[in-house]
Design a protein around this motif. Sequence first.
Motif, short mmCIF file in Angstrom:
data_model
loop_
_atom_site.label_atom_id
_atom_site.label_comp_id
_atom_site.label_asym_id
_atom_site.label_seq_id
_atom_site.Cartn_x
_atom_site.Cartn_y
_atom_site.Cartn_z
N UNK A 1 33.22 -59.73 -21.59
CA UNK A 1 32.85 -60.63 -20.49
C UNK A 1 31.44 -60.32 -20.00
N UNK A 2 31.13 -59.05 -19.88
CA UNK A 2 29.77 -58.67 -19.45
C UNK A 2 28.74 -59.13 -20.49
N UNK A 3 29.03 -58.89 -21.77
CA UNK A 3 28.05 -59.17 -22.82
C UNK A 3 27.92 -60.67 -23.12
N UNK A 4 29.05 -61.39 -23.09
CA UNK A 4 29.03 -62.77 -23.56
C UNK A 4 28.86 -63.78 -22.42
N UNK A 5 29.21 -63.37 -21.18
CA UNK A 5 29.19 -64.34 -20.07
C UNK A 5 28.23 -63.91 -18.96
#
Length: 425
Positions: A246-250
């Motif tokens: 979630x941190x990396x993709x969003x």
Amino acid sequence: MRVMLIGGGGREHALAWKLAQSPLLTQLVVVPGNPGIAAEPKTKCLPGNVLDFVGLTKTARDEKIEFVVVGPDNPLAEGVVDHLEREGFRCFGPTKQAAELEWSKGFTKDLCAANNIPTARYRRFTDAGAARAYVAGHRMPVVIKADGLALGKGVIIAETRAEADDAIDEMFAGKFGDASRSVVVEEFMTGEEASFFALCDGTHALPLVAAQDHKRVGEGDTGPNTGGMGAYSPAPVMTQAMIDRTMAEIIHPTLVAMAKMGRPFKGVFYAGLMITDEGPKLIEYNARFGDPETQVLMMRLESDLLPALIAAREGTLNQVQLKWRAEAALTVAMAAKGYPGDVKKGSVIRGVESLAGDPAVKIFHAGTARNAQGELTANGGRVLNVTALGKDVREAQARAYAAVDRIDWPEGFCRRDIGWRALSR
Ligand code: AMP
Ligand code: GLY
């Protein structure tokens, strides 16, 4: 430090309770606050309208405020941070332009599309005919959304084409006023939902813990949508791997995109997620803390909240580390009978004070008042957030419902199954 907090619901009570524990705080001024907030140490409530920026500025000046924390979405969407910062007050919260992530679903969808952020496929429309034609060729169910803020009610999941057409016609007929002059039609996603939070200072993001809320009024997640009937944290679906994705993709791509657009986001990202077979996908962004998720987040936060909020304003979040309790927290919303429809105000609530001694239990006030006799009364739809810590969700749930059962309020009700998704795993 003298701090002003804007808002007066359960979320603001949880923030006030936590801020009041900060050794940095000398005085917390909450506008307008509520009787539960007024009872916190070093805290006072002053009357005022959260959309009256001139009034808020005057209060901040009179009270020699050094830092402002904004709770609700509406003042952010109207530019309260821009206004107060111009007047010389440092604020936690996004500018109006940065808050567009919340006040325009179409803006967020376009940002996702341009930056490969996973979300439901969509189209934006400004007239009913084109939207109906698009829906005619779409798989059911299909999701119809008012573009703007609609008190959480502007989302229709249409099972049939007729339902979709009706939703489109109603929205363009002005059901949500200006909020539905533009409409997003999107693909229906399946999976488990989670609420994910990250503080952001324009450049750095600091993940908080995840939670899950219960939006429907009825047990088993049935019936109409509400502002939230309960929440718990941690959310088992948000494993460390899912948080990292979630941190990396969003979150990260959003933060970079916003900075590039000249609207650096400072405040808290509240990402509504669908955890699908393919991974986390964004349902929507809110540009503020969640209600009632904040009530469980604050119970679990061990570190001082105030320096983290200041760091989000100052661009120094990379220097902040937050410690969280391993325990779970769960909150049950007690609402006035009739909610989310019309409710009667003024019924007397007894027994809340008797629960004050238990450190594992905290009653946050969401919509309360005091009558002429000084008795606690219901003053809205959602009235109390009965919140407890436990070694796991099951223990937190048992403690929260034991507290609910000691509250004497015949005109109120709650769901008895908050936390069921975590417990049925
Ligand atoms: P929102 O106001 O955008 O958070 O939407 C309210 C609720 O509608 C969400 O919490 C979801 O339960 C549901 N929802 C919104 N968009 C979708 C979607 N594309 N697919 C499935 N459910 C959705
Ligand atoms: N938990 C729902 C909201 O804060 O919008």
